[in-house]
Design a protein around this motif. Structure first.
Motif, PDB file in Angstrom:
ATOM      1  N   PRO A  63      -4.891   5.170 -10.783  1.00  0.00           N
ATOM      2  CA  PRO A  63      -6.131   5.062 -10.678  1.00  0.00           C
ATOM      3  C   PRO A  63      -6.724   4.266 -12.200  1.00  0.00           C
ATOM      4  N   THR A  64      -6.441   2.956 -12.272  1.00  0.00           N
ATOM      5  CA  THR A  64      -6.901   2.119 -13.005  1.00  0.00           C
ATOM      6  C   THR A  64      -7.106   0.935 -12.712  1.00  0.00           C
ATOM      7  N   ASP A  65      -7.801   0.080 -13.294  1.00  0.00           N
ATOM      8  CA  ASP A  65      -8.314  -1.185 -12.988  1.00  0.00           C
ATOM      9  C   ASP A  65      -7.338  -2.397 -13.623  1.00  0.00           C
ATOM     10  N   GLN A  66      -6.251  -1.864 -14.464  1.00  0.00           N
ATOM     11  CA  GLN A  66      -5.337  -2.665 -14.866  1.00  0.00           C
ATOM     12  C   GLN A  66      -4.193  -3.011 -14.064  1.00  0.00           C
ATOM     13  N   PRO A  67      -3.274  -4.227 -14.204  1.00  0.00           N
ATOM     14  CA  PRO A  67      -2.246  -4.175 -13.091  1.00  0.00           C
ATOM     15  C   PRO A  67      -1.109  -3.254 -13.263  1.00  0.00           C
ATOM     16  N   PHE A  68      -0.826  -2.757 -14.592  1.00  0.00           N
ATOM     17  CA  PHE A  68       0.132  -1.589 -14.745  1.00  0.00           C
ATOM     18  C   PHE A  68      -0.576  -0.415 -15.414  1.00  0.00           C
ATOM     19  N   SER A  69       0.081   0.550 -15.257  1.00  0.00           N
ATOM     20  CA  SER A  69       0.013   1.896 -15.819  1.00  0.00           C
ATOM     21  C   SER A  69       1.244   2.080 -16.978  1.00  0.00           C
ATOM     22  N   ILE A 124       1.669   1.875  -3.760  1.00  0.00           N
ATOM     23  CA  ILE A 124       1.571   3.144  -4.730  1.00  0.00           C
ATOM     24  C   ILE A 124       1.390   2.603  -6.203  1.00  0.00           C
ATOM     25  N   GLY A 125       0.030   2.967  -6.558  1.00  0.00           N
ATOM     26  CA  GLY A 125      -0.598   2.685  -7.872  1.00  0.00           C
ATOM     27  C   GLY A 125      -1.037   3.846  -8.446  1.00  0.00           C
ATOM     28  N   GLN A 141      -3.141   6.258  -6.868  1.00  0.00           N
ATOM     29  CA  GLN A 141      -3.963   5.422  -5.906  1.00  0.00           C
ATOM     30  C   GLN A 141      -3.134   4.687  -4.999  1.00  0.00           C
ATOM     31  N   ILE A 142      -3.543   4.864  -3.616  1.00  0.00           N
ATOM     32  CA  ILE A 142      -2.678   4.482  -2.689  1.00  0.00           C
ATOM     33  C   ILE A 142      -3.394   3.428  -1.849  1.00  0.00           C
ATOM     34  N   PHE A 143      -2.714   2.137  -1.845  1.00  0.00           N
ATOM     35  CA  PHE A 143      -3.397   0.861  -0.931  1.00  0.00           C
ATOM     36  C   PHE A 143      -2.533   0.628   0.206  1.00  0.00           C
ATOM     37  N   VAL A 144      -3.320   0.672   1.245  1.00  0.00           N
ATOM     38  CA  VAL A 144      -2.737   0.713   2.691  1.00  0.00           C
ATOM     39  C   VAL A 144      -3.073  -0.737   3.270  1.00  0.00           C
ATOM     40  N   ILE A 159       6.468  -0.997   4.621  1.00  0.00           N
ATOM     41  CA  ILE A 159       6.859  -1.078   3.380  1.00  0.00           C
ATOM     42  C   ILE A 159       6.338  -0.524   2.039  1.00  0.00           C
ATOM     43  N   TYR A 160       7.003   0.483   1.334  1.00  0.00           N
ATOM     44  CA  TYR A 160       6.501   1.025   0.357  1.00  0.00           C
ATOM     45  C   TYR A 160       6.744   0.384  -1.016  1.00  0.00           C
ATOM     46  N   LEU A 161       5.561  -0.055  -1.525  1.00  0.00           N
ATOM     47  CA  LEU A 161       5.585  -1.040  -2.648  1.00  0.00           C
ATOM     48  C   LEU A 161       4.935  -0.425  -3.765  1.00  0.00           C
ATOM     49  N   LEU A 162       6.088  -0.394  -4.890  1.00  0.00           N
ATOM     50  CA  LEU A 162       5.782   0.260  -6.246  1.00  0.00           C
ATOM     51  C   LEU A 162       4.762  -0.694  -7.094  1.00  0.00           C
ATOM     52  N   ASP A 163       4.287  -0.068  -8.024  1.00  0.00           N
ATOM     53  CA  ASP A 163       3.143  -0.741  -8.847  1.00  0.00           C
ATOM     54  C   ASP A 163       2.277  -1.592  -7.896  1.00  0.00           C
ATOM     55  N   GLY A 164       1.706  -0.894  -7.262  1.00  0.00           N
ATOM     56  CA  GLY A 164       0.562  -1.413  -5.904  1.00  0.00           C
ATOM     57  C   GLY A 164      -0.336  -2.171  -7.037  1.00  0.00           C
ATOM     58  N   ASN A 165      -1.029  -1.642  -8.076  1.00  0.00           N
ATOM     59  CA  ASN A 165      -2.294  -2.158  -8.534  1.00  0.00           C
ATOM     60  C   ASN A 165      -1.987  -3.663  -9.028  1.00  0.00           C
TER      61      ASN A 165
END
Length: 290
Positions: free
Chosen positions: A93-99, A90-91, A36-39, A54-60
């Protein structure tokens, strides 16, 4: 009004969206993983060179925090030291903060005998997929971002925290040409300490006959000193190696945030990271507050 209180209109069921943001899904060719990509992109026109990215890991978990911090601070770059930029979270497909998938994406293969002990005594999730994850970023995600947004490819940052911070350091030490700014918050160096130590030594040796142009921010929370993983201690050791390479084009900084722990450090780290990566005068320029 005839003495009666006006009725307040209450609207429910709406959703809040950060202006200038979008979410898309991408499936990696290697590993067949769905991301799931957030921009977040600036509303103004880009400069002729394009926007920094900025490429951001743990996007969720942290995309919203960084997007809002950037949206506010980039209004007055001359005061805040933060210019408009594109953020790519960069995240998963989950509603949780971490996968749990992040364990695989952020780590290199490691024998079971060398894995750290799980704090709850459980088995670790699947790990060792960092090479495939980096290939996804370089070969699939970056080209799509650069197709859809005006990007300054000479001002690319990668930001990661915890295992994400470990991933950032793995890229820095083995493929430093891929980004110009590396931000590793509370990096889990203890997960693969021997690799980081050995690669840091090789990194320094390679730079005897070469030069780079990279900026590195290592950071941790003060409270993390009391944890057995010794994150601040390991980060300081790496900083001492990198700081010796300034003449070779490696600008390193270490920050320890008072009163913050492993998770609570994220908002203050994000604010510092924006100034480090996006100020118009370089990573060590100081700016007054708004």
């Amino acid at each position: 009004m005839d003495g009666k209180k006006a009725k307040q209109e209450i609207v429910t069921g709406g959703q809040f969206t950060i202006p200038g943001t979008e979410v898309r899904k991408m499936r990696s060719r290697k590993g067949d993983r769905v991301y799931q990509i957030f921009v977040s992109s600036p509303l103004e026109e880009p400069p002729s060179s394009g926007f920094p990215v900025i490429y951001l890991l743990d996007g969720n978990s942290v995309f919203g925090t960084m997007a809002e911090a950037l949206r506010v601070q980039s209004r007055r770059p001359e005061k805040t030291g933060v210019v408009p930029a594109v953020i790519v979270g960069i995240g998963y497909p989950t509603d949780q903060p971490f996968s749990a998938v992040r364990h695989c994406d952020f780590t290199l293969p490691l024998p079971e005998s060398e894995l750290p002990v799980h704090p709850k005594g459980a088995a670790w999730p699947e790990h060792g997929g960092a090479e495939e994850f980096l290939s996804f970023i370089e070969e699939e995600l970056k080209p799509e971002v650069e197709r859809d947004y005006r990007i300054d490819t000479g001002r690319q940052t990668i930001f990661g925290h915890s295992l994400g911070g470990l991933f950032v350091l793995q890229v820095l030490l083995t493929r430093p040409e891929l980004f110009q700014t590396y931000i590793a918050g509370s990096p889990s160096i203890h997960w693969n300490k021997r690799f980081i130590q050995e690669e840091a030594e090789r990194f320094a040796v390679r730079l005897r006959d070469a030069e780079l142009d990279v900026s590195v921010l290592l950071a941790a929370g003060e409270i993390e000193k009391s944890h057995k993983s010794r994150i601040p201690e390991h980060a300081k050791v790496l900083f001492s190696v990198l700081s010796e390479l300034e003449s070779k084009g490696v600008r390193a900084e270490y920050r320890e945030f008072e009163g913050e722990g492993h998770i609570s450090v994220l908002p203050v780290l994000i604010s510092r990271a924006l100034r480090f990566a996006l100020n118009p005068g370089g990573p060590h320029t100081s700016f007054s507050s708004v």
